[in-house]
Design an enzyme around this catalytic site. Structure first.
Site, PDB file in Angstrom:
ATOM      1  CG  HIS A  86      -2.010  -1.095   1.085  1.00  0.00           C
ATOM      2  ND1 HIS A  86      -2.768  -1.533   2.151  1.00  0.00           N
ATOM      3  CD2 HIS A  86      -2.412  -1.841   0.024  1.00  0.00           C
ATOM      4  CE1 HIS A  86      -3.587  -2.491   1.745  1.00  0.00           C
ATOM      5  NE2 HIS A  86      -3.379  -2.704   0.470  1.00  0.00           N
ATOM      6  CB  CYS A 135       6.184  15.275 -13.932  1.00  0.00           C
ATOM      7  SG  CYS A 135       6.945  15.433 -12.297  1.00  0.00           S
ATOM      8  CB  CYS A 194       6.823  19.820 -12.730  1.00  0.00           C
ATOM      9  SG  CYS A 194       5.313  19.012 -12.159  1.00  0.00           S
ATOM     10  N   GLY A 236      -1.507  -9.509  12.441  1.00  0.00           N
ATOM     11  CA  GLY A 236      -2.122  -8.208  12.710  1.00  0.00           C
ATOM     12  C   GLY A 236      -2.885  -7.586  11.558  1.00  0.00           C
ATOM     13  CB  THR A 237      -3.939  -8.133   8.353  1.00  0.00           C
ATOM     14  OG1 THR A 237      -4.887  -7.616   7.406  1.00  0.00           O
ATOM     15  CG2 THR A 237      -3.687  -9.605   8.073  1.00  0.00           C
ATOM     16  CB  SER A 238      -9.207  -6.794   9.813  1.00  0.00           C
ATOM     17  OG  SER A 238      -8.979  -5.935   8.722  1.00  0.00           O
ATOM     18  CG  ASN A 298      -5.694 -10.481  14.612  1.00  0.00           C
ATOM     19  OD1 ASN A 298      -6.274  -9.967  15.560  1.00  0.00           O
ATOM     20  ND2 ASN A 298      -5.726  -9.961  13.402  1.00  0.00           N
ATOM     21  N   PRO A 299      -4.957 -10.901  18.068  1.00  0.00           N
ATOM     22  CG  PRO A 299      -4.707  -8.923  19.294  1.00  0.00           C
ATOM     23  CD  PRO A 299      -4.490  -9.519  17.928  1.00  0.00           C
TER      24      PRO A 299
HETATM   25  P1  OAD Z   1      -7.126  -3.345  10.407  1.00  0.00           P
HETATM   26  O1  OAD Z   1      -7.288  -2.175  11.301  1.00  0.00           O
HETATM   27  O2  OAD Z   1      -8.263  -3.658   9.496  1.00  0.00           O
HETATM   28  O3  OAD Z   1      -6.857  -4.647  11.273  1.00  0.00           O
HETATM   29  C1  OAD Z   1      -5.907  -4.642  12.296  1.00  0.00           C
HETATM   30  C2  OAD Z   1      -5.864  -6.019  12.904  1.00  0.00           C
HETATM   31  O4  OAD Z   1      -4.818  -6.039  13.858  1.00  0.00           O
HETATM   32  C3  OAD Z   1      -7.140  -6.418  13.626  1.00  0.00           C
HETATM   33  O5  OAD Z   1      -7.566  -7.695  13.152  1.00  0.00           O
HETATM   34  C4  OAD Z   1      -6.727  -6.498  15.095  1.00  0.00           C
HETATM   35  O6  OAD Z   1      -7.403  -7.524  15.808  1.00  0.00           O
HETATM   36  C5  OAD Z   1      -5.251  -6.776  14.971  1.00  0.00           C
HETATM   37  N1  OAD Z   1      -4.447  -6.322  16.126  1.00  0.00           N
HETATM   38  C6  OAD Z   1      -4.664  -5.305  16.985  1.00  0.00           C
HETATM   39  N2  OAD Z   1      -3.683  -5.214  17.893  1.00  0.00           N
HETATM   40  C7  OAD Z   1      -2.804  -6.207  17.606  1.00  0.00           C
HETATM   41  C8  OAD Z   1      -1.582  -6.656  18.178  1.00  0.00           C
HETATM   42  N3  OAD Z   1      -1.048  -6.064  19.250  1.00  0.00           N
HETATM   43  N4  OAD Z   1      -0.954  -7.711  17.609  1.00  0.00           N
HETATM   44  C9  OAD Z   1      -1.486  -8.332  16.533  1.00  0.00           C
HETATM   45  N5  OAD Z   1      -2.630  -7.952  15.951  1.00  0.00           N
HETATM   46  C10 OAD Z   1      -3.296  -6.917  16.474  1.00  0.00           C
HETATM   47  O7  OAD Z   1      -5.763  -3.163   9.604  1.00  0.00           O
HETATM   48  P2  OAD Z   1      -5.291  -3.872   8.269  1.00  0.00           P
HETATM   49  O8  OAD Z   1      -5.765  -5.276   8.197  1.00  0.00           O
HETATM   50  O9  OAD Z   1      -3.848  -3.620   8.135  1.00  0.00           O
HETATM   51  O10 OAD Z   1      -5.410   0.303   3.532  1.00  0.00           O
HETATM   52  O11 OAD Z   1      -6.051  -3.032   7.188  1.00  0.00           O
HETATM   53  C11 OAD Z   1      -5.820  -3.277   5.834  1.00  0.00           C
HETATM   54  C12 OAD Z   1      -5.875  -2.011   5.055  1.00  0.00           C
HETATM   55  O12 OAD Z   1      -7.090  -1.319   5.333  1.00  0.00           O
HETATM   56  C13 OAD Z   1      -4.796  -0.979   5.420  1.00  0.00           C
HETATM   57  O13 OAD Z   1      -3.569  -1.204   4.791  1.00  0.00           O
HETATM   58  C14 OAD Z   1      -5.417   0.301   4.967  1.00  0.00           C
HETATM   59  C15 OAD Z   1      -6.790   0.079   5.546  1.00  0.00           C
HETATM   60  O14 OAD Z   1      -7.784   0.842   5.029  1.00  0.00           O
HETATM   61  C16 OAD Z   1      -5.409   1.450   2.850  1.00  0.00           C
HETATM   62  O15 OAD Z   1      -5.365   2.528   3.390  1.00  0.00           O
HETATM   63  C17 OAD Z   1      -5.457   1.264   1.368  1.00  0.00           C
END
Ligand code: OAD
Length: 312
Positions: A123, A134, A154, A191-193, A217-218
């Site tokens: 991202h 440009c 520019c 750590g991603t949803s 992930n928690p």
């Molecule tokens: P999210 O905010 O959707 O998800 C964050 C995840 O991290 C959740 O599932 C939490 O449970 C988990 N979490 C929280 N604390 C944590 C910890 N201490 N250790 C491990 N996990 C933990 O974020 P992303 O999945 O990164 O894109 O979101 C994906 C994309 O959506 C981002 O890159 C961004 C956003 O909109 C753009 O801006 C294009």
């Protein structure tokens, strides 16, 4: 918020020990313990802000100043953040594996700040600024930009060097990420949803290629059902244990009876056979059976010795 069992951690640990090719997908959660807000948690950014007004090409066309104010606010927050033990554990893992690719959805740059080398930024990068006309791109690490919105030399308007909703991911980056997932034995999802595509699509891709998926992930996510092992807890706590960068890792005496652990080159053929038999019995039911059965005695022992010698 969930919890994880020690036996799950042991299982994941043994998979990681016996794998030479690892891909990692991180999201905002890995930076949460550094004080960088996530997007979808209870205190996440998309709970207080509407992405349609801040993170789309249309939003920027409508009101570039508003969008830049928001990115300035995020730059200020991120500038104060330091990598946490989760980031550091991934740096250590990279040094131990012959193939290692870190794929991140994060734009905060904390992986690179920690010392990770091979980072694919799906991202983009919040510290990058790009001309809308440009195409010139440059890095500006000032926490808050003095001129809002900034302009290119520019004369045209500049934008944040990130990917917005509705925009394609950089082709080279997503191609390399796809390739890395296909060629790795393990995909570690941290750590991603797992709801934003194409990034989240890397998880079913790994499964479709028979790879082992480990999630940290928690909370439960759509990845949890697909994962071979879900460790529900904070990355900053679990990753150092998983990588063995804390006291949890087995001691040399655990690995073989005897004083100093030998390097692979120092071991005789009978020693390799004996150690492989010991390792196979120890990893029974804990290591990925597919990977374990594919490894020769030499390869299994080489990986194991390499892993622990590097961790000492
Ligand atoms: P999210 O905010 O959707 O998800 C964050 C995840 O991290 C959740 O599932 C939490 O449970 C988990 N979490 C929280 N604390 C944590 C910890 N201490 N250790 C491990 N996990 C933990 O974020 P992303 O999945 O990164 O894109 O979101 C994906 C994309 O959506 C981002 O890159 C961004 C956003 O909109 C753009 O801006 C294009």
């Amino acid at each position: 918020m969930g919890s994880y069992m020690n036996e799950d951690l042991e299982r994941a640990l043994s998979w990681i020990q016996t794998s030479d090719a690892i891909a990692v997908l991180t999201g905002a959660g890995i930076s949460a313990e550094s004080g960088v807000p996530t997007f979808r948690d209870a205190d996440g950014l998309w709970r207080s802000f509407r992405f349609e007004e801040l993170a789309t090409p249309e939003a920027f066309e409508r009101d570039p100043k508003l969008v830049w104010d928001w990115y300035n606010f995020r730059r200020e927050r991120i500038a104060k953040a330091q990598p946490n033990p989760g980031h550091m554990a991934l740096v250590e893992l990279e040094t131990r594996k012959s193939e290692f690719t870190l794929i991140t959805q994060n734009v905060d740059g904390l992986h690179e700040l920690a010392g990770s080398k091979n980072v694919l930024k799906l991202h983009g990068d919040i510290w990058q600024v790009r001309c809308t006309k440009c195409g010139a791109a440059w890095v500006d690490r000032r926490s808050s930009l003095p001129e809002i919105p900034p302009h290119c030399l520019c004369g045209a308007l500049a934008r944040p060097g990130v990917v917005w909703f509705g925009e394609p991911l950089p082709k080279r980056v997503i191609n390399e990420a796809t390739q890395a997932v296909k060629s790795s034995e393990i995909l570690l999802v941290i750590g991603t949803s797992a709801v934003v595509y194409p990034a989240a699509g890397l998880i079913p891709l790994a499964k479709a290629h028979g790879r082992t998926v480990i999630e940290i992930n928690p909370d439960e996510t759509p990845c949890s059902d697909m994962a071979d092992c879900s460790l529900h807890g904070p990355a900053g706590e679990i990753l150092p244990r998983l990588v063995g960068s804390d006291s949890h890792r087995p001691k040399e005496s655990d690995a073989r009876s005897g004083a100093r652990m030998k390097t692979f080159a120092e071991m005789s053929a009978p020693e390799i056979r004996a150690m492989a038999a010991w390792l196979r019995s120890r990893l029974q039911g804990r290591a990925n059976p597919l990977v374990l059965s594919q490894l020769s005695d030499e390869e299994l022992v080489r990986r194991y010795v390499q892993h622990w010698l590097r961790s000492e």
